[in-house]
Design a protein around this motif. Structure first.
Motif, PDB file in Angstrom:
ATOM      1  N   SER A  11      30.647 139.350  14.195  1.00 23.98           N
ATOM      2  CA  SER A  11      31.268 140.546  13.609  1.00 23.98           C
ATOM      3  C   SER A  11      31.872 140.266  12.241  1.00 23.98           C
ATOM      4  O   SER A  11      31.926 141.146  11.396  1.00 23.98           O
ATOM      5  CB  SER A  11      32.355 141.073  14.539  1.00 23.98           C
ATOM      6  N   GLU A  13      34.915 139.853  11.679  1.00 19.67           N
ATOM      7  CA  GLU A  13      36.210 140.531  11.565  1.00 19.67           C
ATOM      8  C   GLU A  13      37.213 139.902  12.521  1.00 19.67           C
ATOM      9  O   GLU A  13      36.864 139.514  13.633  1.00 19.67           O
ATOM     10  CB  GLU A  13      36.065 142.022  11.885  1.00 19.67           C
ATOM     11  N   THR A  32      37.050 147.623  10.570  1.00 23.43           N
ATOM     12  CA  THR A  32      36.069 148.678  10.874  1.00 23.43           C
ATOM     13  C   THR A  32      35.869 148.885  12.375  1.00 23.43           C
ATOM     14  O   THR A  32      34.813 149.315  12.815  1.00 23.43           O
ATOM     15  CB  THR A  32      34.701 148.356  10.215  1.00 23.43           C
ATOM     16  N   ILE A  33      36.905 148.608  13.142  1.00 26.49           N
ATOM     17  CA  ILE A  33      36.816 148.768  14.614  1.00 26.49           C
ATOM     18  C   ILE A  33      36.674 150.255  14.974  1.00 26.49           C
ATOM     19  O   ILE A  33      37.137 151.130  14.230  1.00 26.49           O
ATOM     20  CB  ILE A  33      38.066 148.144  15.294  1.00 26.49           C
ATOM     21  N   ARG A  34      36.029 150.524  16.092  1.00 26.90           N
ATOM     22  CA  ARG A  34      35.836 151.913  16.550  1.00 26.90           C
ATOM     23  C   ARG A  34      36.517 152.113  17.906  1.00 26.90           C
ATOM     24  O   ARG A  34      36.580 151.157  18.697  1.00 26.90           O
ATOM     25  CB  ARG A  34      34.343 152.204  16.728  1.00 26.90           C
ATOM     26  N   PRO A  35      36.970 153.304  18.205  1.00 25.23           N
ATOM     27  CA  PRO A  35      37.547 153.530  19.539  1.00 25.23           C
ATOM     28  C   PRO A  35      36.476 153.321  20.620  1.00 25.23           C
ATOM     29  O   PRO A  35      35.315 153.656  20.410  1.00 25.23           O
ATOM     30  CB  PRO A  35      37.981 154.996  19.513  1.00 25.23           C
ATOM     31  N   GLU A  37      35.444 150.452  21.623  1.00 26.11           N
ATOM     32  CA  GLU A  37      34.768 149.151  21.474  1.00 26.11           C
ATOM     33  C   GLU A  37      35.531 148.075  22.249  1.00 26.11           C
ATOM     34  O   GLU A  37      36.725 148.196  22.498  1.00 26.11           O
ATOM     35  CB  GLU A  37      34.720 148.787  19.988  1.00 26.11           C
ATOM     36  N   ILE A  52      43.304 154.076  17.409  1.00 26.08           N
ATOM     37  CA  ILE A  52      43.456 153.385  16.118  1.00 26.08           C
ATOM     38  C   ILE A  52      44.518 154.111  15.302  1.00 26.08           C
ATOM     39  O   ILE A  52      44.422 155.326  15.085  1.00 26.08           O
ATOM     40  CB  ILE A  52      42.111 153.358  15.358  1.00 26.08           C
ATOM     41  N   VAL A  57      45.798 148.681  15.829  1.00 21.16           N
ATOM     42  CA  VAL A  57      44.885 149.224  16.853  1.00 21.16           C
ATOM     43  C   VAL A  57      45.542 149.040  18.213  1.00 21.16           C
ATOM     44  O   VAL A  57      46.258 148.063  18.439  1.00 21.16           O
ATOM     45  CB  VAL A  57      43.501 148.530  16.841  1.00 21.16           C
ATOM     46  N   ARG A  75      36.095 141.557  17.093  1.00 27.99           N
ATOM     47  CA  ARG A  75      35.253 142.637  17.631  1.00 27.99           C
ATOM     48  C   ARG A  75      34.066 142.040  18.379  1.00 27.99           C
ATOM     49  O   ARG A  75      33.661 140.912  18.102  1.00 27.99           O
ATOM     50  CB  ARG A  75      34.696 143.480  16.487  1.00 27.99           C
ATOM     51  N   LEU A  77      31.394 144.277  18.765  1.00 27.72           N
ATOM     52  CA  LEU A  77      30.384 145.241  18.298  1.00 27.72           C
ATOM     53  C   LEU A  77      29.685 145.934  19.476  1.00 27.72           C
ATOM     54  O   LEU A  77      28.560 146.393  19.357  1.00 27.72           O
ATOM     55  CB  LEU A  77      29.331 144.558  17.416  1.00 27.72           C
ATOM     56  N   GLY A  79      30.266 148.561  22.998  1.00 28.08           N
ATOM     57  CA  GLY A  79      31.117 149.424  23.804  1.00 28.08           C
ATOM     58  C   GLY A  79      31.227 148.832  25.194  1.00 28.08           C
ATOM     59  O   GLY A  79      30.705 147.745  25.460  1.00 28.08           O
TER      60      GLY A  79
END
Lengths: 534, 155
Positions: A11, A13, A32-35, A37, A52, A57, A75, A77, A79
């Motif tokens: 990742s 990150e 750049t994390i997403r909910p 994940e 976030i 986060v 991360r 990456l 889900g």
């Protein structure tokens, strides 16, 4: 699942834990994390991104071991995905296995998202096939359909779980796949369900997904979603799946705990505002589809039979009806303690054949009349004959509906027995004798294939209840022959006093000598008590 | 304001130490003893920090406001984690800090860790992004294959 360095490299990150509040972890970094994940901590734990904020986060920790402030995380990456296959059949997946075996954090075409959108309307079908629970009262009065979502609601210790196990038993024997989700249950109860599956031989086509009450709230929250994902796997293979979610009120309580820790604004009864969405998006994944079906039986626990609770009424509004287990009926000794008047099935009726529908209607009418006349029962002899008959038949129907948890009563034999009741076959028998004779017939139905075929074809060929009653009354009927054979086999008892006239004509055949029955079809009653004479 | 003080804060350890001193000074405001602030400044704060604060406090600003402002300024500094294969001297750290400040154009705090697996080069994490410019990473496939070979040959 790889280690932390692998995901860090992949990742590129990194983040750092700022604060830990029970199972909620706040961290900064991970630009750049997403909910939704998954993240992995350098100490090996995994977490799920809940939200976030501008500076941090929110992570829901899923691993049992704690993390400390300053721990690095990265991360993945990916889900929340699980990999399901046939090998889970017959197994109990506990929350510890979620992390070890079930969660997939890598690219895998077979992995399935735990939290996914529901299937489109175009892929759904009308519910047309019945789902037999093996419980007379449900199959005749509150019928269920394949793909239906029916809420099982009632106070604690009113027999809900027993009913569910009966349903699983009835369905697993028909090669249904049964997925049983035990949400935040004590270890003892999980073991009890496991033992039941094993002793009844249901484990070859069933999966138990269990989380303990001492587990991380995050894992408890995910339990029904994991169970639904497993159910979807089998559905996609074209199989019919029975999914039991036991229970969603506890699930809601754990979700409330998580959300309050995450400082979400509390709403009614302190539940977060999205609790309806959390459950609706889960239950909406069940249904009948072009390929396979998922029949979902979520369970809700009520308090003092209050059906207007927040979660209970939410669940009622997102299911196709509910079966109510009544505390009062339980205290009166009724088993199962289902209240037929307050239970609802919205789509079950459309799966019934005209004959079953007629039986259902007739039963309901009779039970309503019985409830009305019950209050006058203390007048006894002063009652009119018609009222006495209603009371007598009503009492017999209630006894007929009473069922041991170990007994599965298929619908055809249910209908024939009801027709027998209407034909006044047991008019002069005592309740105990009637029940025992019914048990003999049910046992015979299960054991004797020829008899089973005969009953099934009898029910299939008959279009009207009156015709069935006439057939049951007729000389050629095997139901009667077997009853007579068993009655004759008993030692002679004094002639019973003539009973009051029934609503239906009493069968004259019962007074005649019985036809000989083949030895393999004879059933010897288990109880020492002799079967009553008509 | 603060530039004199902040110019000497270049690592996260420096920042943490300064924060502790600021906290001690803030707490002194609640002490009833006479000149508690001055006593704390002279006893619990490093000499050069105390001098810098005293010099700046001569301007018309209350100590509370000054300390809060200093904390805010410290928070603005982004942290850069660096993993290197040797234990750097203060001079090395200052050199790296100056170079980073020049390149990034924003004040940064260095968090230098000693990591022998780096061998040469560095691992850098800044603003949530992670970069591995180490020789260890380049050599790891070779090391793994050699180790495998040794195990199969001699084990």
């Amino acid at each position: 699942m790889h280690d932390y360095n692998y995901y860090l490299e992949k990742s590129g990150e990194i983040g750092y834990v700022d604060q830990v509040v029970k199972s909620i972890v706040y961290a900064h970094g991970l630009p750049t994390i997403r909910p939704g994940e998954m993240v992995m901590f350098e100490t090996g734990q995994i977490g799920y991104i809940l939200g976030i904020n501008k500076e941090s986060v929110e992570i829901l920790l899923l691993s049992p071991t704690a993390v400390v402030v300053g721990t690095k995380l990265t991360r993945t990456l990916s889900g929340l995905k699980i990999k399901v296959d046939e090998k889970y059949l017959g197994k109990t997946i506990s929350s510890l296995d979620f992390e070890k075996d079930l969660f997939v954090l890598d690219e895998d075409p077979d992995a399935r998202a735990v939290d996914k959108t529901v299937m489109a309307f175009s892929q759904r079908q009308k519910i047309t096939d019945p789902l037999e629970t093996g419980v007379s009262l449900v199959d005749l009065i509150v019928p269920l359909g394949k793909g239906q979502r029916e809420l099982i609601i009632g106070d604690r210790k009113t027999g809900k779980s027993q009913f569910l196990l009966q349903t699983v038993k009835a369905q697993a024997k028909r090669d249904y796949i049964c997925v049983y989700a035990l949400i935040a249950k004590p270890l003892l109860e999980i073991q009890r369900v496991k033992d039941y599956f094993k002793t009844e031989g249901l484990d070859k086509n069933s999966v138990i997904v269990a989380s303990h009450s001492i587990d991380r709230p995050g894992l408890v929250f995910l339990t029904p979603y994991v169970a639904m994902t497993i159910a979807e796997y089998f559905r996609d293979q074209g199989k019919d799946v029975l999914l039991i979610l036991d229970d969603l009120t506890t699930h809601a309580r754990y979700y409330r705990e998580v959300m309050l820790l995450a400082k979400r604004f509390p709403g009614r009864s302190s539940y977060p505002g999205d609790i309806f969405y959390v459950h609706a998006r889960l239950i909406e994944r069940a249904g009948k589809f072009t390929k396979g079906s998922i029949t979902c039986l979520p369970v809700a626990q009520s308090v003092l039979s209050d059906l207007s609770g927040y979660i209970q009424s939410n669940l009622m509004s997102m299911t196709d009806g509910h079966i109510l287990f009544d505390n009062d009926l339980f205290d009166q000794g009724r088993r199962p303690a289902i209240n037929p008047f307050l239970s609802v099935t919205r789509v079950g009726g459309q799966t019934q054949t005209p004959l079953v529908k007629e039986v259902s209607r007739s039963l309901r009418t009779l039970l309503v009349s019985f409830e009305k006349v019950k209050q006058f029962k203390h007048f006894q002899t002063e009652l009119s004959e018609a009222t006495r008959n209603i009371f007598d038949l009503g009492s017999r129907i209630v006894t007929f509906m009473d069922q041991l948890p170990s007994v599965i009563v298929p619908v055809p034999i249910n209908i024939v027995l009801y027709a027998g009741l209407q034909a006044a076959l047991w008019q002069s028998s005592s309740m105990e004798d009637m029940k025992q004779e019914m048990s003999i017939v049910i046992e015979l139905y299960h054991k004797n294939e020829a008899y089973q075929k005969m009953i099934t074809s009898l029910v299939a060929e008959t279009k009207k209840l009156d015709d069935l009653i006439a057939k049951v009354n007729s000389d050629e009927n095997i139901l009667l022959k077997h009853l007579q054979a068993n009655r004759v086999a008993k030692p002679t008892e004094p002639e019973p006093t003539p009973a009051p006239a029934a609503t239906q004509t009493q069968n004259p055949e019962t007074q005649q000598p019985a036809q000989p029955v083949p030895v393999d079809q004879k059933i010897v009653p288990k109880a020492d008590k002799p079967v009553g004479k008509s | 304001m603060y530039s004199e003080l902040l110019s000497r804060i270049i690592t996260t350890q420096d920042a943490a130490l300064l924060k502790q001193e600021i906290e001690a000074l803030q707490n002194s405001a609640y002490k009833t003893k006479k000149d508690a602030f001055k006593v704390t400044l002279n006893t619990q704060v490093r000499k050069w920090v105390a001098d810098a604060i005293e010099a700046e406090l001569t301007q018309e600003i209350s100590p509370e406001k000054y300390l809060l402002g200093l904390l805010d300024e410290l928070k603005k500094n982004a942290s850069v984690q660096i993993g290197i294969a040797f234990e750097p001297s203060r001079q090395n750290i200052e050199k790296i800090h100056d170079w980073l400040f020049r390149e990034l154009g924003v004040p940064v705090l260095l968090d230098v860790t000693y990591d022998p697996t780096v061998i040469a080069g560095t691992k850098i994490a800044y603003n949530g992004k992670y970069y591995d410019f180490s020789l260890g990473k380049q050599l790891s496939p070779t090391i793994e294959s050699v180790a495998k070979k040794m195990l199969t040959t001699y084990a």
